[in-house]
Design a protein around this motif. Structure first.
Motif, short mmCIF file in Angstrom:
data_model
loop_
_atom_site.label_atom_id
_atom_site.label_comp_id
_atom_site.label_asym_id
_atom_site.label_seq_id
_atom_site.Cartn_x
_atom_site.Cartn_y
_atom_site.Cartn_z
N THR A 210 0.85 -1.21 0.00
CA THR A 210 0.00 0.00 0.00
C THR A 210 0.88 1.25 0.00
O THR A 210 0.64 2.20 -0.75
CB THR A 210 -0.89 0.04 1.27
N ALA A 211 1.93 1.23 0.85
CA ALA A 211 2.79 2.42 0.99
C ALA A 211 3.49 2.74 -0.33
O ALA A 211 3.57 3.90 -0.73
CB ALA A 211 3.80 2.19 2.10
N GLY A 215 3.29 5.89 -2.77
CA GLY A 215 4.54 6.62 -3.05
C GLY A 215 4.84 6.68 -4.54
O GLY A 215 5.27 7.72 -5.05
N GLY A 216 4.58 5.59 -5.25
CA GLY A 216 4.84 5.55 -6.69
C GLY A 216 3.87 6.45 -7.44
O GLY A 216 4.28 7.27 -8.28
N ALA A 217 2.59 6.36 -7.11
CA ALA A 217 1.57 7.13 -7.84
C ALA A 217 1.78 8.63 -7.65
O ALA A 217 1.52 9.42 -8.55
CB ALA A 217 0.18 6.74 -7.34
N LEU A 218 2.25 9.02 -6.45
CA LEU A 218 2.36 10.45 -6.15
C LEU A 218 3.79 10.96 -6.26
O LEU A 218 4.09 12.09 -5.89
CB LEU A 218 1.82 10.73 -4.75
N PRO A 272 6.15 -0.77 -7.67
CA PRO A 272 5.56 0.56 -7.90
C PRO A 272 6.54 1.72 -7.73
O PRO A 272 6.43 2.73 -8.41
CB PRO A 272 4.46 0.67 -6.84
N VAL A 273 7.53 1.56 -6.83
CA VAL A 273 8.47 2.67 -6.64
C VAL A 273 9.63 2.61 -7.63
O VAL A 273 10.17 3.64 -8.02
CB VAL A 273 9.03 2.72 -5.20
N VAL A 278 11.44 6.12 -6.96
CA VAL A 278 11.24 6.65 -5.60
C VAL A 278 12.02 5.77 -4.63
O VAL A 278 11.82 4.55 -4.61
CB VAL A 278 9.73 6.63 -5.24
N PRO A 279 12.91 6.33 -3.83
CA PRO A 279 13.67 5.48 -2.89
C PRO A 279 12.85 5.02 -1.69
O PRO A 279 11.82 5.62 -1.37
CB PRO A 279 14.81 6.38 -2.43
#
Ligand code: ADP
Ligand code: ASP
Ligand code: MG
Length: 476
Positions: A210-211, A215-218, A272-273, A278-279
């Protein structure tokens, strides 16, 4: 903007729950923060246990329900100050009543579909998130609960649903654009919904996922996963207490670890990240000052012999021996047909070059189904003597050395073979993975702890706490 995720182990007691609220309160000052929260440690297992009893018509489910109630009231009273308690209390009562009614329904019907099970099991997250809102308000923070059911769209594969990323990314971006940035948003992990609005879950331990979905989408600056260890370690500390904390991992190494048994992150966490670069940081709630493990794309090359050693238990092998080797290709096509039809997730395969045998390694739970189907499919071939034996073996495990420095690959493989031979560990098969720079082998599950300990000793034993020394000494 960053995402902070706290797992069940981070909020296992009322004191820890308050500690998490304080970490969020302090760290969200630095940067706008979205908080993702799991259920209180152990609650998801209790909910699943209650569902099971209720579905079997066993009244004892009520004892578990009572336990769940008293745990949450205890947390609520300790975490939310008196002047903030009323609303949280009312919400808790409402959620617990709804949970009670659902379980009663299951008990009366004496059955529970996977869909209903998901709608019950996510109560753990709804309850903990509601109390966290109270705890943060008690610390003077403005915050608001946001239901992941409205943000994460999945298919209807209840229990382990697949995320529909185009829709989910759109929902999350739309949500974020309208979000009141003066409040800390608290989002329930593990939870999604399908196109009919039914609640789904992302698989056990799914809050990590979920996290990173958020994080990936935003395009977050960072996703922090807060847990009960100092970061990703050189082995599971429950098996090797002296395991060392790794400073950094590449996405590929972290993903290999997650898929090949490292419980510290859910298997789907990285994808997703990784796409958005995104790290991710793995941090310790019990030890918040430690800098943890940093996972990013900048770190694509391992400069040590081995980064970490992991294990995946609960595997079975199914081996098919042929009597006529010319027959091989046709057998393969039919076997893969069964795998595709029954959607069996095969962990790995081994085939003899001479077409004499082929072995599939699957999770134990698929052994029976796969075996039955093979026997059905090949009934005639067995009668005609084209197929010899079909053998199954349970309780196997896959051990993997992850993040092997590319210059050291053959040396590391040799060292692993030597350690196994010296310690009399018999392996059923070895698997090179030169692409991902991992090396795995299969052993009897009873040998796992001993094997992980001796391997860890070989690669990290005398040189704790110094990556540089590990590198130099390993090269020599
Ligand atoms: P959470 O409740 O925070 O999601 P989990 O229990 O799911 O926590 O994950 C943390 C656990 O993962 C640790 O307590 C540790 O036992 C286990 N673990 C397994 N392999 C590793 C590893 N290589 N590094 C760190 N932890 C690991
Ligand atoms: N509460 C869920 C579980 O125990 C999800 C999670 O903890 O991430 O599986
Ligand atoms: Mg977890």
């Amino acid at each position: 903007m960053k995402v902070m995720k706290f797992g069940g182990t981070s909020i296992g007691t009322p004191d820890l729950f308050l500690k998490v609220a304080k970490i969020v309160s302090n760290r969200s000052e630095e940067e706008f923060t979205i908080v993702v929260l799991s259920a209180i440690g152990g609650i998801t297992d209790k909910l699943l246990g209650a569902i099971d009893l209720a579905a079997n018509g066993d009244k004892k489910y009520r004892e578990i329900l009572d336990e769940i109630k008293s745990i949450h009231y205890d947390f609520l009273y300790k975490a939310a100050a008196a002047d903030n308690r009323q609303h949280v209390h009312d919400q808790t009562n409402k959620l617990l009543l709804e949970l009670e009614n659902k379980l009663k329904g299951v008990f009366l019907l004496k059955e529970c579909s996977d869909r209903i099970s998901d709608s019950i099991v996510t109560f753990g997250e709804y309850l903990s998130n509601n109390i966290m809102v109270g705890a943060l308000k008690s610390l003077g923070k403005k915050c608001e609960f946001h239901d992941a059911k409205r943000l994460i769209r999945t298919n209807s594969n209840y229990g382990d649903a697949e995320v529909n990323f185009p829709i989910t990314n759109h929902l999350l971006q739309e949500w974020f654009a309208l979000l009141n940035k003066n409040h800390i948003p608290i989002v329930n992990g593990f939870t999604g919904s399908d196109e009919n609005g039914h609640i789904t879950t992302l698989g056990r331990s799914g809050s990590d996922f979920t996290a990173t979905i958020i994080g990936g989408a935003l395009n977050a600056s960072l996703v922090e996963i807060w847990t009960d260890v100092d970061g990703v370690l050189s082995a599971d500390p429950k098996v090797v207490p002296s395991a060392i904390t790794l400073d950094w991992l590449s996405y590929n190494e972290a993903s290999s670890l997650a898929v090949l048994g490292g419980k510290v992150i859910h298997p789907k966490t990285i994808a997703p990240v990784e796409k958005q670069n995104v790290p991710v940081s793995i941090l310790n709630t019990f030890n918040p000052e430690v800098k943890g493990t940093f996972i990013s794309s900048n770190n694509n090359v391992s400069d040590v012999h081995v980064k970490t050693i992991t294990y995946l238990k609960g595997l079975s092998s199914i081996s098919i021996f042929e009597s006529e080797s010319k027959y091989g290709q046709k057998i393969l096509v039919r076997l893969f047909g069964i795998i595709a039809r029954l959607e069996i997730p095969v962990v790995t395969i081994s085939k003899s070059a001479y077409n004499q045998s082929i072995s599939f390694f699957v999770q134990n739970e698929y052994e029976h189904l796969f075996l039955e189907e093979i026997r059905r499919e090949f009934t005639l071939d067995i009668e005609k003597g084209f197929i010899g034996e079909i053998l199954a073996r349970s309780n196997l495990a896959l051990i993997t050395a992850i993040g092997i420095g590319s210059d050291f690959y053959s040396l590391v493989v040799r060292r692993i073979h030597d350690v196994l031979e010296k310690n009399g560990v018999k392996s059923l098969m070895f698997l090179d993975d030169l692409y991902s720079l991992n090396f795995s082998f299969i052993i009897d599950a009873l040998e796992v702890n001993r094997t992980v300990i001796v391997l860890h000793d070989e690669f990290f034993g005398e040189y704790h706490y110094s990556k540089e020394v590990n590198k130099i000494v390993n090269v020599a």
